[in-house]
Design an enzyme around this catalytic site. Sequence first.
Site, PDB file in Angstrom:
ATOM      1  N   CYS A 107      -5.826   4.668  66.409  1.00 55.92           N
ATOM      2  CA  CYS A 107      -6.559   3.639  67.148  1.00 55.92           C
ATOM      3  C   CYS A 107      -6.119   3.683  68.610  1.00 55.92           C
ATOM      4  O   CYS A 107      -4.940   3.466  68.905  1.00 55.92           O
ATOM      5  CB  CYS A 107      -6.294   2.267  66.533  1.00 55.92           C
ATOM      6  SG  CYS A 107      -7.221   0.979  67.373  1.00 55.92           S
ATOM      7  N   GLY A 108      -7.066   3.965  69.492  1.00 55.21           N
ATOM      8  CA  GLY A 108      -6.739   4.096  70.915  1.00 55.21           C
ATOM      9  C   GLY A 108      -6.442   2.763  71.565  1.00 55.21           C
ATOM     10  O   GLY A 108      -5.410   2.601  72.228  1.00 55.21           O
ATOM     11  N   HIS A 109      -7.331   1.775  71.366  1.00 57.17           N
ATOM     12  CA  HIS A 109      -7.070   0.472  72.003  1.00 57.17           C
ATOM     13  C   HIS A 109      -5.800  -0.118  71.410  1.00 57.17           C
ATOM     14  O   HIS A 109      -5.019  -0.775  72.104  1.00 57.17           O
ATOM     15  CB  HIS A 109      -8.274  -0.482  71.833  1.00 57.17           C
ATOM     16  CG  HIS A 109      -8.170  -1.381  70.644  1.00 57.17           C
ATOM     17  ND1 HIS A 109      -8.729  -1.091  69.415  1.00 57.17           N
ATOM     18  CD2 HIS A 109      -7.507  -2.556  70.470  1.00 57.17           C
ATOM     19  CE1 HIS A 109      -8.437  -2.057  68.559  1.00 57.17           C
ATOM     20  NE2 HIS A 109      -7.697  -2.956  69.173  1.00 57.17           N
ATOM     21  N   HIS A 227     -17.413   5.280  61.970  1.00 64.22           N
ATOM     22  CA  HIS A 227     -17.674   4.623  63.259  1.00 64.22           C
ATOM     23  C   HIS A 227     -18.990   5.177  63.815  1.00 64.22           C
ATOM     24  O   HIS A 227     -19.191   6.397  63.817  1.00 64.22           O
ATOM     25  CB  HIS A 227     -16.572   4.921  64.274  1.00 64.22           C
ATOM     26  CG  HIS A 227     -15.235   4.304  63.947  1.00 64.22           C
ATOM     27  ND1 HIS A 227     -14.412   4.779  62.966  1.00 64.22           N
ATOM     28  CD2 HIS A 227     -14.593   3.253  64.516  1.00 64.22           C
ATOM     29  CE1 HIS A 227     -13.312   4.041  62.929  1.00 64.22           C
ATOM     30  NE2 HIS A 227     -13.401   3.109  63.854  1.00 64.22           N
ATOM     31  N   ASP A 254     -16.622  -2.985  68.331  1.00 62.20           N
ATOM     32  CA  ASP A 254     -15.431  -2.875  69.181  1.00 62.20           C
ATOM     33  C   ASP A 254     -15.723  -3.521  70.535  1.00 62.20           C
ATOM     34  O   ASP A 254     -16.712  -3.174  71.187  1.00 62.20           O
ATOM     35  CB  ASP A 254     -15.093  -1.383  69.354  1.00 62.20           C
ATOM     36  CG  ASP A 254     -13.672  -1.161  69.856  1.00 62.20           C
ATOM     37  OD1 ASP A 254     -13.151  -2.052  70.564  1.00 62.20           O
ATOM     38  OD2 ASP A 254     -13.102  -0.102  69.561  1.00 62.20           O
ATOM     39  N   CYS A 258     -13.389   1.708  72.910  1.00 59.73           N
ATOM     40  CA  CYS A 258     -12.904   2.450  71.747  1.00 59.73           C
ATOM     41  C   CYS A 258     -12.215   3.759  72.180  1.00 59.73           C
ATOM     42  O   CYS A 258     -12.887   4.703  72.625  1.00 59.73           O
ATOM     43  CB  CYS A 258     -14.036   2.753  70.767  1.00 59.73           C
ATOM     44  SG  CYS A 258     -13.415   3.369  69.190  1.00 59.73           S
ATOM     45  N   GLY A 259     -10.904   3.785  72.012  1.00 55.40           N
ATOM     46  CA  GLY A 259     -10.131   4.950  72.464  1.00 55.40           C
ATOM     47  C   GLY A 259     -10.456   6.215  71.695  1.00 55.40           C
ATOM     48  O   GLY A 259     -10.667   7.280  72.289  1.00 55.40           O
ATOM     49  N   THR A 260     -10.544   6.096  70.361  1.00 57.64           N
ATOM     50  CA  THR A 260     -10.858   7.299  69.583  1.00 57.64           C
ATOM     51  C   THR A 260     -12.334   7.658  69.779  1.00 57.64           C
ATOM     52  O   THR A 260     -12.705   8.832  69.771  1.00 57.64           O
ATOM     53  CB  THR A 260     -10.509   7.101  68.087  1.00 57.64           C
ATOM     54  OG1 THR A 260     -11.095   5.872  67.628  1.00 57.64           O
ATOM     55  CG2 THR A 260      -9.016   7.043  67.858  1.00 57.64           C
TER      56      THR A 260
END
Length: 343
Positions: A107-109, A227, A254, A258-260
């Site tokens: 998870c990026g965020h 996603h 999100d 969304c980082g990913t």
Amino acid sequence: MGYAVVFRTDRHIFAHHQAMQRLSVIDSHTGGEPTRIIVGGAPDLGPGSPTERMARFREQFDHIRRSVILEPRGSDVLVGGLLYEPVDASCVAGIIFFNNAGFLQMCGHGTIGLAVTLAHMERLPVGEHRIETPVGVVTATLLDSHRVAVRNVASYRYRAAVSVDVEGHGPVAGDIAWGGNWFFLVSDHGQSLDLQCCDELTHFARRIATGLKRDGITGAGGGVIDHIELFGPPSNSETADSRSFVLCPGGAYDRSPCGTGTSAKLACLAADGKLSAGETWRQESIVGSIFEGSFEFAANDDLTPGMAGEERAVVPSIIGSAWVTGESELILDDSDPFRNGIC
Ligand code: PYC
């Protein structure tokens, strides 16, 4: 008589306390998307690789995930993180992210939120830190107390222009890409990417997810595409290159870019030759927050086993900001009918 009542009450309170579990959590948001990190009272996941620990979390402690994330203590929007002692000694922490539907591979965020949370606890100085996740080691560089650059796991486009029939709409074409989770990225969708239209966007993106599942369309090795990303023009082309709406596996959207998901987008831009290595891509979320992304081409060492031979893989870096929003102790009382959340 009065004494007896007080005595009984005290005993009751004492017995009551025996049946309580307490979890310390720190909440933050990254570009509007919340993260809740368990910083105390979490179960020990035992030995083994990060994937084995995640499996143990799922099999033996799923009630902890549900207690932390589901109502009445959490919400569908929240992403949780459980810290563990990393297997790789070069890492400062191991983290397993989870949400209302289950577990996230990366998870990026959440990684940005984690770094800011650890800094808030005075456990992470400004600078570069390695963090272990079930899909590989990522690097979080704390730039100041709010801004973090995440060097993600290698990302790539698996298939381009895959058509799926969307109920009530017709065929929609999208790319399938890996950015630490599997994404279906759609640019030609006819939807207005406006915050006021979130219900319609959610409904539309869910129908895409249903179509993918119905038609057996997956990521590499049967990876579930959980996603969905819809792209459109930014609200202001001076400040961003693109705006997106991202549907998460549990049905919530999100609030961050969304980082990913931005990593998956960077992989597609690289595959199409639309962005060069080192160039900045500013991805705006549906609420207007922005991540700055860039990529370098992946070296062999960056590729995970499933990616062997993947020539167009990139290593994305995402910069975003997070703020701590609360510190609290969750109480899980055995007598509470919703101790483990409303399922
Ligand atoms: O930032 O990677 C992300 C993410 C995944 C799900 C929610 N946020």
